[in-house]
Structure formats: C-alpha cells, structure tokens
Enzyme design. Structure first.
Site, PDB file in Angstrom:
ATOM      1  N   CYS A  72       0.871  -1.420   0.042  1.00 31.11           N
ATOM      2  CA  CYS A  72      -0.017  -0.116  -0.158  1.00 31.11           C
ATOM      3  C   CYS A  72       0.646   1.346   0.202  1.00 31.11           C
ATOM      4  CB  CYS A  72      -0.920  -0.156   1.318  1.00 31.11           C
ATOM      5  SG  CYS A  72       0.001  -0.048   2.891  1.00 31.11           S
ATOM      6  N   CYS A 223      27.977  33.049  14.712  1.00 33.67           N
ATOM      7  CA  CYS A 223      28.701  32.636  16.057  1.00 33.67           C
ATOM      8  C   CYS A 223      28.414  33.637  17.299  1.00 33.67           C
ATOM      9  CB  CYS A 223      30.222  32.695  15.773  1.00 33.67           C
ATOM     10  SG  CYS A 223      31.213  32.413  17.102  1.00 33.67           S
ATOM     11  N   CYS A 226      32.235  35.651  17.891  1.00 37.05           N
ATOM     12  CA  CYS A 226      32.721  36.940  17.210  1.00 37.05           C
ATOM     13  C   CYS A 226      31.835  37.398  16.227  1.00 37.05           C
ATOM     14  CB  CYS A 226      34.012  36.103  16.603  1.00 37.05           C
ATOM     15  SG  CYS A 226      33.407  35.099  15.294  1.00 37.05           S
ATOM     16  N   CYS A 275      33.819  27.644  13.926  1.00 30.84           N
ATOM     17  CA  CYS A 275      33.792  28.837  13.421  1.00 30.84           C
ATOM     18  C   CYS A 275      34.932  28.992  12.689  1.00 30.84           C
ATOM     19  CB  CYS A 275      33.656  29.752  14.559  1.00 30.84           C
ATOM     20  SG  CYS A 275      33.607  31.570  14.136  1.00 30.84           S
ATOM     21  N   CYS A 278      36.978  31.888  14.609  1.00 24.04           N
ATOM     22  CA  CYS A 278      37.557  31.697  15.816  1.00 24.04           C
ATOM     23  C   CYS A 278      38.288  30.466  15.466  1.00 24.04           C
ATOM     24  CB  CYS A 278      36.450  31.470  16.902  1.00 24.04           C
ATOM     25  SG  CYS A 278      35.320  32.850  17.110  1.00 24.04           S
ATOM     26  N   HIS A 356      -1.844   1.208   7.292  1.00 21.32           N
ATOM     27  CA  HIS A 356      -2.205   1.265   5.773  1.00 21.32           C
ATOM     28  C   HIS A 356      -1.869   2.788   5.230  1.00 21.32           C
ATOM     29  CE1 HIS A 356      -4.210  -0.152   2.492  1.00 21.32           C
ATOM     30  NE2 HIS A 356      -5.235   0.841   2.518  1.00 21.32           N
TER      31      HIS A 356
END
Length: 403
Positions: A72, A223, A226, A275, A278, A356
């Site tokens: 089905c 981030c 920063c 990051c 960073c 079903h």
C-alpha cells in the site's frame, strides 16, 4: 536538451534575459548571462514549454493499483506521482529515451512508465493495474525493500526519485579524482553564491526529477563569540517538518510546523560546527530557510519519532491549505509571495506496526480517494484528517503539473 529546439530556446532565453536586464536597469556583473539565476529559471520554463508541445491524450487516471503483499505504501506514492503532470507526461511520452546521458539502463523508469500507461489508458478497460514488474525491478535496485514487511512511504518516495534520477540523468557520470578544492565565497553576495552552488550541482545532477522536485535549503550559522556568519546550501527533494507537541485532542496548522522548522536554534559547543573565524567550536545559532523553491514541493509531516527503545506515531491533526500556500516568508528576505496549490496527499492510518497507506489526488474533475484497487470520488472537506502524512504542492504559477 538535444535538437534544434533546444538551441532556439536558448537563443530566445538569452534575448529575453537581456531585455529584462535592460528594462530593469540592472547592471550585469559578468559577461556570461547564462550563469544567472534569471537565465536558469527562464531556460527551464522555455524547455518545459517546448517539451509539452506534443500533446497527450489520456484517460481519467481514476484507476486503482493492485496490492501485491503489503504494498500500500508503493500504491499511494505512485498515485501521487502519477498526478504530477510534469512527471506523468514525461513518462508517457518516453522523453527520457532522448534525454538521458546516463550509462545506466533505464529499467526502473521503463517499468514506472508502464505502470503510468496503465493508469492513464484512454480505453480504461482495466480498473486495476498490477505494479509487480515495477516493484520487482525497484527491489533489485534497493534490496532494503525486499520482503513483505511494512515500509515507510516517505522513505520509498526518496529512494524511488533518487533511482529514477540516476537512470535519466542528463549528465554523463564523471569520476572525481581527489578532493575538490573548496570555493571561497566570502566576498560574494548570497544570490551569487546560491547561483554558483546550483550550477555546480547541475554539472553532475540534471534530470526531470531535478527540474520538478529539487530545491535549495540555506543553513545560516551565527557565532555568538565573534558574530561571524556563514552559510551552507543543500539540495532537497522534500521538506521533513516537525509537528509541535499537542494533546491527542489538539490540532496545529501547517504554518506552525513550518515556523518550528525554520525557527532559530541554539547550538552549544559540543553540537556546533567549527567557526571559520574563531577556528574552534563555539556556541552559535542556526536557522534554516528555503533559498530556491522547486516546481513541486513535497512536505513530509514527521509523525514518527524514534526513541532509544521504541517508535511512536503522532496523531495530531495538522490543518493545511488546499490553495495559495505561501512559502515566501520562509525564503530569502523580500522574496515576496511564493504560492503553491495542493494536488495530492499520501495518508497513513493506524499505528506503527499495523498501518495502511492511501492517497487523495486531484484531477480536472475533482478529488479522488485511492485505496489500492478502490477509487472513489471525495469532496474537498474530507481531505483534512489526522492521517495526512506527505503533502504534494505545485507552484500555482506553473503549467507543468496539472491537466
């Protein structure tokens, strides 16, 4: 696209692009206009129009599919795809035979087209089509679906579209050697980055499946240390939406599901990517949005959740619009309304272990309920139930889907 018509379409597309650019007073940033998003969109539209010059004569499509042993899930998905006009016409016209460059034999596509030929036969002598050959070929390609256990319709849809795409890919397979160099889009505008990433995708994956179902998701990271922001873009063929928690008697809207999907998410150091500025894992926020809208958007309501010990199903009633679903608010800033109309629904009734699948599909004469062999008309006010599982929407300004 091969043939002279493709060349003519390309020439007219570029001319139209240049006219629009000059009328809008826009400054072209590259000499090659064929790389622009405008060009890509118009080219696709012109090629679709060119392909559909050859008109099809089809029956009503109100034909059932035989259940050949817990199939089905297959029947419901095939009925929904059968009512996706852009795919139906492409299949019935056998356009993929001239379109494909894949070395892979199009066995599954041929079998799928044979099923659709039975469903849309103008004679309509048979009220039921047997999909056994199609299912057998599919199981050869994806052995995971072998046996007679219950399967998930959304998983089947994903595997099916992927296999069909592989067989009818317009791009010849090129083996990549080594790691591809990463592109730096730091000085690019978002629109340029999106266009470049989409162009790169089409260099390897370009088919009728991509034309109709593929879009781009944008994942934006910010981030908290920063304030550096970065974006990644992923191709999708369906959106899997979470359902907000409610009591069994409660109900939610599709818009609430979309809001939950696109809301800003906070990631701690352990779960965040590194990051770029960073150069370490930091706390950040993440937001998803739709950057490129497909012609057909498939929305999966994620009713099944898996815990460590069990799988449970949500029976929360999710209301959804039949027309003018506006997804523009979940796209790029100031993109304006992006409207979709519903044309098919895959439903799941029952529990995780005893379920079903059925389908509701629209045609020029209204909606029908497809329950394996049985096909019965249904009114629009009967479509909204807590069994809705996968929703098929078409762009309302598109001519590629419905009769």
């Amino acid at each position: 696209m091969p043939g002279a018509s493709g060349v003519n379409a390309e020439g007219s597309c570029e001319a139209l692009c240049r006219t629009l650019v000059s009328q809008k007073g826009l400054q072209r940033e590259t000499a090659d206009i064929s790389h622009s998003v405008l060009y890509t969109s118009l080219m696709g539209l012109l090629l679709v129009t060119d392909n559909e010059k050859e008109r099809l004569t089809v029956g009503s499509g109100r034909v059932g599919l035989k259940n050949i042993g817990n199939t089905c899930f297959l029947n419901a998905v095939v009925q929904c795809l059968s009512h996706t006009r852009g795919l139906r016409d492409y299949s019935l016209l056998k356009s993929y035979r001239d379109d494909k460059f894949s070395k892979e034999e199009a066995k599954l596509m041929e079998a799928f087209s044979q099923v659709l030929s039975g469903l849309w036969d103008t004679n309509e002598g048979d009220t039921v089509v047997n999909p056994r050959q199609f299912y057998n070929i599919f199981k050869e390609a994806v052995p995971y679906f072998s046996g007679y256990s219950q399967q998930d319709a959304q998983e089947f849809l994903r595997f099916l579209l992927d296999k069909l795409h592989t067989e009818i890919n317009r791009r010849p397979y090129v083996r990549r050697t080594g790691k591809e160099p990463e592109q730096n889009f730091a000085r690019f505008r978002i629109s340029e980055e999106v266009a470049a990433m989409w162009k790169k995708h089409l260099e390897r994956d370009d088919s009728r499946i991509v034309d109709l179902f593929s879009g781009q998701l944008r994942s934006s990271l910010h981030c908290s240390v920063c304030s550096h922001s970065s974006n990644t873009f992923d191709v999708f063929c369906d959106l899997s939406l979470p359902i907000p928690k409610r009591s069994s008697a409660g109900q939610v809207t599709l818009r609430e599901c979309l809001e939950l999907f696109s809301q800003e998410e906070k990631l701690d150091k352990d779960n965040s990517p590194m990051c770029e500025r960073c150069n370490r894992h930091t706390e950040c926020t993440k937001r998803l949005s739709i950057q490129r809208f497909p012609q057909v958007i498939v929305i999966h309501l994620n009713r099944f959740t898996t815990s460590r010990w069990s799988i449970s199903k949500s029976t929360v009633y999710v209301s959804f619009p039949l027309t003018n679903l506006d997804l523009g608010r979940y796209g790029p800033v100031d993109c304006g309304p992006v409207l979709y109309d519903l044309y098919a629904i895959c439903n799941h009734a029952g529990t995780v272990n005893m379920g079903h699948y059925t389908a509701c599909c629209s045609d020029e004469n209204g909606w029908c309920f497809y329950n394996d062999c049985s096909v019965t008309p249904v009114s629009e006010n009967q479509l909204q139930t807590n069994q809705a599982y996968v929703l098929f929407y078409q762009r309302s300004n598109s001519t590629t889907i419905r009769k």
